[in-house]
Design a protein around this motif. Structure first.
Motif, PDB file in Angstrom:
ATOM      1  N   MET A   1       0.827  -1.204   0.000  1.00 23.82           N
ATOM      2  CA  MET A   1       0.000   0.000   0.000  1.00 23.82           C
ATOM      3  C   MET A   1       0.860   1.253   0.000  1.00 23.82           C
ATOM      4  N   GLN A   2       1.945   1.189   0.816  1.00 25.42           N
ATOM      5  CA  GLN A   2       2.833   2.352   0.875  1.00 25.42           C
ATOM      6  C   GLN A   2       3.517   2.575  -0.463  1.00 25.42           C
ATOM      7  N   LEU A   3       3.872   1.462  -1.135  1.00 23.46           N
ATOM      8  CA  LEU A   3       4.514   1.597  -2.438  1.00 23.46           C
ATOM      9  C   LEU A   3       3.558   2.209  -3.446  1.00 23.46           C
ATOM     10  N   THR A   4       2.268   1.837  -3.350  1.00 22.51           N
ATOM     11  CA  THR A   4       1.257   2.390  -4.259  1.00 22.51           C
ATOM     12  C   THR A   4       1.115   3.881  -4.041  1.00 22.51           C
ATOM     13  N   ASN A   5       1.044   4.293  -2.779  1.00 22.29           N
ATOM     14  CA  ASN A   5       0.928   5.724  -2.461  1.00 22.29           C
ATOM     15  C   ASN A   5       2.145   6.489  -2.933  1.00 22.29           C
ATOM     16  N   LEU A   6       3.317   5.864  -2.785  1.00 18.48           N
ATOM     17  CA  LEU A   6       4.557   6.510  -3.222  1.00 18.48           C
ATOM     18  C   LEU A   6       4.536   6.692  -4.728  1.00 18.48           C
ATOM     19  N   PHE A   7       4.047   5.670  -5.458  1.00 20.94           N
ATOM     20  CA  PHE A   7       3.978   5.757  -6.914  1.00 20.94           C
ATOM     21  C   PHE A   7       3.053   6.880  -7.337  1.00 20.94           C
ATOM     22  N   PHE A   8       1.874   6.974  -6.672  1.00 22.24           N
ATOM     23  CA  PHE A   8       0.928   8.032  -7.011  1.00 22.24           C
ATOM     24  C   PHE A   8       1.541   9.406  -6.761  1.00 22.24           C
ATOM     25  N   THR A   9       2.282   9.530  -5.651  1.00 18.56           N
ATOM     26  CA  THR A   9       2.909  10.812  -5.321  1.00 18.56           C
ATOM     27  C   THR A   9       3.914  11.205  -6.396  1.00 18.56           C
ATOM     28  N   LEU A  10       4.769  10.264  -6.785  1.00 17.97           N
ATOM     29  CA  LEU A  10       5.759  10.525  -7.825  1.00 17.97           C
ATOM     30  C   LEU A  10       5.090  10.763  -9.164  1.00 17.97           C
ATOM     31  N   LEU A  11       4.002  10.021  -9.414  1.00 20.10           N
ATOM     32  CA  LEU A  11       3.263  10.157 -10.671  1.00 20.10           C
ATOM     33  C   LEU A  11       2.700  11.556 -10.819  1.00 20.10           C
ATOM     34  N   LEU A  12       2.043  12.040  -9.765  1.00 25.90           N
ATOM     35  CA  LEU A  12       1.410  13.353  -9.829  1.00 25.90           C
ATOM     36  C   LEU A  12       2.435  14.478  -9.912  1.00 25.90           C
ATOM     37  N   VAL A  27      13.107  19.518 -14.622  1.00 30.16           N
ATOM     38  CA  VAL A  27      13.374  19.734 -16.042  1.00 30.16           C
ATOM     39  C   VAL A  27      14.614  18.949 -16.462  1.00 30.16           C
ATOM     40  N   THR A  28      15.646  18.963 -15.649  1.00 28.82           N
ATOM     41  CA  THR A  28      16.883  18.252 -15.947  1.00 28.82           C
ATOM     42  C   THR A  28      16.651  16.749 -16.002  1.00 28.82           C
ATOM     43  N   ASP A  29      15.885  16.237 -15.067  1.00 24.31           N
ATOM     44  CA  ASP A  29      15.579  14.808 -15.065  1.00 24.31           C
ATOM     45  C   ASP A  29      14.902  14.393 -16.366  1.00 24.31           C
ATOM     46  N   LYS A  30      13.899  15.157 -16.772  1.00 25.31           N
ATOM     47  CA  LYS A  30      13.161  14.819 -17.986  1.00 25.31           C
ATOM     48  C   LYS A  30      14.052  14.886 -19.221  1.00 25.31           C
ATOM     49  N   SER A  31      14.909  15.896 -19.273  1.00 22.57           N
ATOM     50  CA  SER A  31      15.775  16.039 -20.442  1.00 22.57           C
ATOM     51  C   SER A  31      16.793  14.903 -20.510  1.00 22.57           C
ATOM     52  N   ALA A  91      12.469   5.665 -14.861  1.00 24.21           N
ATOM     53  CA  ALA A  91      11.448   4.615 -14.843  1.00 24.21           C
ATOM     54  C   ALA A  91      10.132   5.173 -14.316  1.00 24.21           C
ATOM     55  N   VAL A  92      10.219   6.003 -13.284  1.00 27.58           N
ATOM     56  CA  VAL A  92       9.024   6.616 -12.694  1.00 27.58           C
ATOM     57  C   VAL A  92       8.393   7.595 -13.681  1.00 27.58           C
ATOM     58  N   ILE A  93       9.225   8.413 -14.311  1.00 27.10           N
ATOM     59  CA  ILE A  93       8.730   9.386 -15.282  1.00 27.10           C
ATOM     60  C   ILE A  93       8.061   8.682 -16.458  1.00 27.10           C
ATOM     61  N   SER A  94       8.690   7.612 -16.932  1.00 28.34           N
ATOM     62  CA  SER A  94       8.130   6.852 -18.048  1.00 28.34           C
ATOM     63  C   SER A  94       6.791   6.229 -17.666  1.00 28.34           C
ATOM     64  N   ALA A  95       6.715   5.689 -16.458  1.00 24.76           N
ATOM     65  CA  ALA A  95       5.464   5.084 -15.979  1.00 24.76           C
ATOM     66  C   ALA A  95       4.376   6.133 -15.868  1.00 24.76           C
ATOM     67  N   ALA A  96       4.756   7.324 -15.399  1.00 22.02           N
ATOM     68  CA  ALA A  96       3.794   8.413 -15.256  1.00 22.02           C
ATOM     69  C   ALA A  96       3.254   8.846 -16.612  1.00 22.02           C
ATOM     70  N   ASP A 101      -1.084   8.758 -20.637  1.00 24.78           N
ATOM     71  CA  ASP A 101      -1.524   8.419 -21.996  1.00 24.78           C
ATOM     72  C   ASP A 101      -2.738   7.484 -21.938  1.00 24.78           C
ATOM     73  N   ASP A 102      -2.684   6.516 -21.016  1.00 22.15           N
ATOM     74  CA  ASP A 102      -3.800   5.580 -20.854  1.00 22.15           C
ATOM     75  C   ASP A 102      -5.051   6.304 -20.373  1.00 22.15           C
ATOM     76  N   CYS A 103      -4.852   7.287 -19.505  1.00 25.04           N
ATOM     77  CA  CYS A 103      -5.986   8.075 -18.998  1.00 25.04           C
ATOM     78  C   CYS A 103      -6.634   8.862 -20.132  1.00 25.04           C
ATOM     79  N   ASP A 104      -5.805   9.440 -20.983  1.00 32.71           N
ATOM     80  CA  ASP A 104      -6.321  10.192 -22.139  1.00 32.71           C
ATOM     81  C   ASP A 104      -7.067   9.256 -23.093  1.00 32.71           C
TER      82      ASP A 104
END
Length: 222
Positions: A1-12, A27-31, A91-96, A101-104
């Protein structure tokens, strides 16, 4: 559950970034992640002779150039991939990004299914053309199947709901900030108008006092 919450936090934090609140690190991470993805594609292309031949249309010179670039890319990629923190972040950015994309996609599919279920709107959309209406219904049927599959993923549905809420909150904050700025500007204008009216009533004999009032009003507007 904690991992799920952590993923949502990073996702948002990745998917929803309010204007004026973008950090240099994000910005640097994404680039860097985009650069890694580009390097991976180059290396993969050079290693696939069939795709390389299609890409260069059999031009040996161009193929050699790509392979040369791929060699340098492989070295740079190896260095970047040795940074485990960067790899995890990507990996987190890609998952997000994939999740958004799936939501859209879910939103688009839901709209199509809803349209097909409304005969009036279908008739308006197709202008009474039975053939086009039938084609739309066929697409909607396929969309409904795909939508049901996506909606069966409760984790995805929860993530989409969280993203939607975050975006709505961001819009509300933006509107509130604009309203506050507008109110502040109106107050400043009102203060300036009052000061000017007061200054106009001062007689020539009290010119010094009039000047002080105008200067004070100007200071309030700064």
């Amino acid at each position: 559950m904690q991992l799920t919450n952590l993923f949502f936090t990073l996702l948002l934090s990745t998917a929803v970034v309010a204007k004026g609140n973008k950090t240099t690190k994000a910005v640097t991470d994404k680039s860097l992640c985009k650069e890694m993805a580009s390097l991976e594609k180059t290396v993969a292309l050079a290693a696939n002779t069939t795709k390389l031949d299609e890409k260069t249309k059999g031009n040996a010179t161009k193929a050699a150039e790509i392979q040369s670039k791929a060699s340098d890319a492989a070295t740079t990629l190896a260095t970047m991939q040795s940074n485990t923190t960067l790899v995890s972040t990507c990996a987190v950015i890609s998952a997000a990004e994939d999740t958004e994309d799936d939501c859209d996609t879910m939103t688009t599919l839901a709209k199509l299914v809803s349209l097909a279920a409304n005969t009036t709107k279908v008739d308006e959309k197709t202008k009474g053309n039975a053939t086009k209406a039938a084609e739309l219904q066929t697409k909607a049927s396929a969309a409904a199947t795909k939508l049901a599959t996506l909606q069966s993923n409760t984790t995805l549905v929860d993530a989409c709901s969280s993203i939607k809420s975050a975006k709505e909150a961001s819009k509300s904050d933006t509107k509130a900030a604009k309203a506050a700025a507008s109110s502040s500007a109106a107050s400043a204008a009102s203060a300036s108008s009052t000061a000017k009216s007061g200054a106009g009533m001062v007689t020539a004999q009290t010119g010094v006092l009039s000047t002080i009032i105008i200067v004070a009003a100007g200071m309030m507007m700064l």
